[in-house]
Scaffold this motif. Structure first.
Motif: not given
Length: 123
Positions: A61, A103-104, A106-107, A109
């Motif tokens: 993140y 991925e959570w 990086r997106s 969230k």
């Protein structure tokens, strides 16, 4: 093999920069790598059972918030780390769960979705 990895990294970098200015992409990538390292150091320092997914999500993140270069660095570092862990015999299911947390984050969230109860607010 040793020449293959840098070659792949270079190709990945060129493809990642194709639509982005080198002047902003490169600093973002270095800052993102530093964010990933800070999350790793915090995870080691916290030494808190069940917190690894939180630190995976937080590192990704923070890096992705830097911009495309940071997101690229987070993806490359995360994939390399998980590939190495799988090669050394760590569980495939755990690697998939780590990648989902990566991925959570990086997106964009909230990484606190993975924060375990009782983890110090310092992190």
């Amino acid at each position: 093999m040793m020449k293959l990895l840098p070659g792949l990294m270079f190709c990945s970098l060129v493809l990642g920069v194709s639509s982005q200015s080198w002047l902003s992409f490169i600093p973002e990538a270095f800052q993102g790598a530093r964010d990933m390292w800070r999350a790793y150091e915090d995870m080691k320092e916290a030494n808190y059972i069940g917190a690894d997914k939180y630190f995976h999500a937080r590192g990704n993140y923070d890096a992705a918030q830097r911009g495309p270069g940071g997101a690229w660095a987070a993806k490359v570092i995360s994939n390399a780390r998980e590939n190495i862990q799988e090669l050394t015999g760590h569980g495939h299911e755990d690697s998939l769960a780590d990648q989902a947390a990566n991925e959570w984050g990086r997106s964009g969230k909230d990484p606190n979705h993975f924060r375990p109860e009782g983890l110090s607010e310092k992190y």
